[in-house]
Write a protein that holds these residues in place. Structure first.
Motif, PDB file in Angstrom:
ATOM      1  N   ILE A  58       0.801  -1.160  -0.094  1.00  0.00           N
ATOM      2  CA  ILE A  58      -0.049   0.104  -0.213  1.00  0.00           C
ATOM      3  C   ILE A  58       0.992   1.265   0.044  1.00  0.00           C
ATOM      4  CG2 ILE A  58      -1.643   1.337   1.402  1.00  0.00           C
ATOM      5  CD1 ILE A  58      -3.018  -1.181   1.982  1.00  0.00           C
ATOM      6  N   PRO A  59       1.680   1.358   0.743  1.00  0.00           N
ATOM      7  CA  PRO A  59       2.553   2.772   0.873  1.00  0.00           C
ATOM      8  C   PRO A  59       3.339   2.714  -0.632  1.00  0.00           C
ATOM      9  CG  PRO A  59       3.018   1.420   2.889  1.00  0.00           C
ATOM     10  CD  PRO A  59       2.091   0.669   2.154  1.00  0.00           C
ATOM     11  N   ALA A  60       4.070   1.436  -1.084  1.00  0.00           N
ATOM     12  CA  ALA A  60       4.573   1.970  -2.334  1.00  0.00           C
ATOM     13  C   ALA A  60       3.630   2.132  -3.540  1.00  0.00           C
ATOM     14  CB  ALA A  60       5.211   0.219  -2.513  1.00  0.00           C
ATOM     15  N   ILE A  61       2.584   1.757  -3.478  1.00  0.00           N
ATOM     16  CA  ILE A  61       1.326   2.249  -4.518  1.00  0.00           C
ATOM     17  C   ILE A  61       1.161   3.483  -4.578  1.00  0.00           C
ATOM     18  CG2 ILE A  61      -0.891   1.980  -5.321  1.00  0.00           C
ATOM     19  CD1 ILE A  61      -0.790  -1.000  -4.809  1.00  0.00           C
ATOM     20  N   TYR A  62       0.991   3.969  -2.894  1.00  0.00           N
ATOM     21  CA  TYR A  62       0.579   5.452  -2.853  1.00  0.00           C
ATOM     22  C   TYR A  62       1.757   6.458  -3.379  1.00  0.00           C
ATOM     23  CZ  TYR A  62      -0.498   9.709  -0.535  1.00  0.00           C
ATOM     24  OH  TYR A  62      -0.686  11.226  -0.216  1.00  0.00           O
ATOM     25  N   ALA A  63       3.097   5.955  -3.111  1.00  0.00           N
ATOM     26  CA  ALA A  63       4.042   6.787  -3.383  1.00  0.00           C
ATOM     27  C   ALA A  63       4.224   6.593  -4.957  1.00  0.00           C
ATOM     28  CB  ALA A  63       5.501   6.168  -2.894  1.00  0.00           C
ATOM     29  N   LEU A  64       3.973   5.536  -5.600  1.00  0.00           N
ATOM     30  CA  LEU A  64       3.941   5.661  -7.050  1.00  0.00           C
ATOM     31  C   LEU A  64       3.305   6.481  -7.604  1.00  0.00           C
ATOM     32  CD1 LEU A  64       5.446   4.287  -9.527  1.00  0.00           C
ATOM     33  CD2 LEU A  64       3.585   2.539  -9.562  1.00  0.00           C
ATOM     34  N   VAL A  65       1.803   6.753  -7.125  1.00  0.00           N
ATOM     35  CA  VAL A  65       0.764   7.286  -7.791  1.00  0.00           C
ATOM     36  C   VAL A  65       1.013   8.793  -7.605  1.00  0.00           C
ATOM     37  CG1 VAL A  65      -1.678   7.941  -7.500  1.00  0.00           C
ATOM     38  CG2 VAL A  65      -0.929   5.450  -7.483  1.00  0.00           C
ATOM     39  N   THR A  66       1.430   9.182  -6.401  1.00  0.00           N
ATOM     40  CA  THR A  66       1.778  10.750  -6.238  1.00  0.00           C
ATOM     41  C   THR A  66       3.036  11.040  -6.538  1.00  0.00           C
ATOM     42  OG1 THR A  66       2.759  10.058  -3.768  1.00  0.00           O
ATOM     43  CG2 THR A  66       0.112  10.499  -4.165  1.00  0.00           C
ATOM     44  N   HIS A  67       3.962  10.244  -7.213  1.00  0.00           N
ATOM     45  CA  HIS A  67       5.170  10.518  -7.796  1.00  0.00           C
ATOM     46  C   HIS A  67       6.146  11.204  -6.349  1.00  0.00           C
ATOM     47  CE1 HIS A  67       3.692   9.727 -11.797  1.00  0.00           C
ATOM     48  NE2 HIS A  67       2.797  10.674 -11.409  1.00  0.00           N
ATOM     49  N   HIS A  68       6.009  10.496  -5.403  1.00  0.00           N
ATOM     50  CA  HIS A  68       6.766  10.788  -4.170  1.00  0.00           C
ATOM     51  C   HIS A  68       6.714  12.319  -3.749  1.00  0.00           C
ATOM     52  CE1 HIS A  68       8.821   6.682  -4.142  1.00  0.00           C
ATOM     53  NE2 HIS A  68       8.715   6.974  -5.430  1.00  0.00           N
ATOM     54  N   ARG A  69       5.593  13.072  -4.146  1.00  0.00           N
ATOM     55  CA  ARG A  69       5.593  14.306  -3.877  1.00  0.00           C
ATOM     56  C   ARG A  69       4.927  14.634  -2.274  1.00  0.00           C
ATOM     57  NH1 ARG A  69       2.966  14.438  -8.871  1.00  0.00           N
ATOM     58  NH2 ARG A  69       0.820  14.357  -8.179  1.00  0.00           N
ATOM     59  N   HIS A  70       4.741  13.646  -1.600  1.00  0.00           N
ATOM     60  CA  HIS A  70       4.235  13.892  -0.536  1.00  0.00           C
ATOM     61  C   HIS A  70       4.961  12.869   0.639  1.00  0.00           C
ATOM     62  CE1 HIS A  70       1.198  16.606  -1.724  1.00  0.00           C
ATOM     63  NE2 HIS A  70       0.766  15.380  -2.567  1.00  0.00           N
ATOM     64  N   PRO A  71       6.047  12.878   1.044  1.00  0.00           N
ATOM     65  CA  PRO A  71       6.806  11.847   1.894  1.00  0.00           C
ATOM     66  C   PRO A  71       6.301  11.750   3.044  1.00  0.00           C
ATOM     67  CG  PRO A  71       8.162  13.727   1.231  1.00  0.00           C
ATOM     68  CD  PRO A  71       7.055  14.080   0.438  1.00  0.00           C
ATOM     69  N   GLY A  72       5.873  12.823   3.819  1.00  0.00           N
ATOM     70  CA  GLY A  72       5.172  12.661   4.969  1.00  0.00           C
ATOM     71  C   GLY A  72       3.780  11.836   5.242  1.00  0.00           C
ATOM     72  N   HIS A  73       3.214  11.974   3.963  1.00  0.00           N
ATOM     73  CA  HIS A  73       2.043  10.999   3.841  1.00  0.00           C
ATOM     74  C   HIS A  73       2.280   9.684   3.930  1.00  0.00           C
ATOM     75  CE1 HIS A  73      -0.478  14.641   2.097  1.00  0.00           C
ATOM     76  NE2 HIS A  73      -0.089  14.859   3.294  1.00  0.00           N
ATOM     77  N   ILE A  74       3.526   9.392   2.992  1.00  0.00           N
ATOM     78  CA  ILE A  74       3.913   8.124   3.029  1.00  0.00           C
ATOM     79  C   ILE A  74       4.202   7.430   4.496  1.00  0.00           C
ATOM     80  CG2 ILE A  74       5.238   6.431   2.037  1.00  0.00           C
ATOM     81  CD1 ILE A  74       5.633   8.623  -0.274  1.00  0.00           C
TER      82      ILE A  74
END
Length: 231
Positions: free
Chosen positions: A138-154
């Protein structure tokens, strides 16, 4: 006996680390020193299971089977070496899923024509494994979708998922050891009774060896992580 012989690297690694010798030699000797210490932790856990029965014994194996990797990961995380933590946990997961499980099936197949497993235990373990895989993805998918723009969210998602996994593991322990204990028969519980009395460590000795080995693993891990940081 070969693994016990590697204990000679414990004082060597400690000497090299305390005297600030070459980081490469400190790293090599620390790795060789942790191997027998991890083996002693596993052996002490196995001896404890002779006194606790298969239910608690399985819990002990699950909890302390990867204690060395967890100690190294904790020391590395405290030192800010996140990549070491990732490598240690990834190697532990792959090793248990592929090497340990695969080797057990291979050797069991050589000795027995048919292997029997508890269906309830297998289903419970499989469900836990699927949940863990989904939680890691799940965190990897979120990082991929957001292009790592929100590291705090991850990071926040990862922390929340870690709590969910811890609570799920605690619930599984209650399920297997208390509320539905009758579904997990202690097959082979009497196998340990045939072991020679002198070959089984006492509970006190097993706990002492386990704690001492864990302490030395933590100490040597300090040198290991420091050596990696220098290289």
């Amino acid at each position: 006996n070969i693994l016990r012989a590697l204990l000679v690297f414990v004082p060597i690694a400690a000497y090299l680390g305390l005297t600030n010798r070459s980081a490469t030699w400190v790293f090599v000797c620390s790795c060789l020193a942790i191997l027998p210490l991890a083996g002693l932790m596993g052996e002490a856990t196995e001896h404890i299971t002779h006194h606790t029965g298969p239910g608690v014994g399985g819990l002990m194996n699950a909890s302390f089977g990867n204690a060395a990797e967890l100690i190294i990961a904790f020391i590395a995380l405290r030192a800010g070496e996140v990549e070491i933590v990732k490598a240690s946990l990834t190697g532990s997961i792959i090793g248990n899923l592929l090497m340990v499980l695969g080797l057990s099936m291979l050797l069991g197949g050589w000795k027995h024509k048919e292997l029997r497993f508890s269906r309830i235990a297998a289903e419970s373990g499989s469900s836990m494994m699927v949940l863990a895989v989904v939680a890691l993805v799940i965190p990897a998918i979120y990082a991929l979708v957001t292009h790592h723009r929100h590291p705090g969210h991850i990071e926040a998602i990862s922390v929340d998922i870690s709590w969910v996994l811890l609570l799920t593991y605690a619930a599984s322990l209650v399920f297997s050891l208390k509320s539905h204990k009758h579904l997990f028969p202690g097959e082979g519980a009497g196998d340990h009774d045939d072991a020679p009395a002198g070959s089984v460590w006492s509970v006190g000795k097993s706990i002492m060896v386990l704690l001492l080995a864990a302490g030395f693993v933590g100490w040597i891990s300090e040198f290991l992580v420091h050596a990696v940081g220098e290289t």
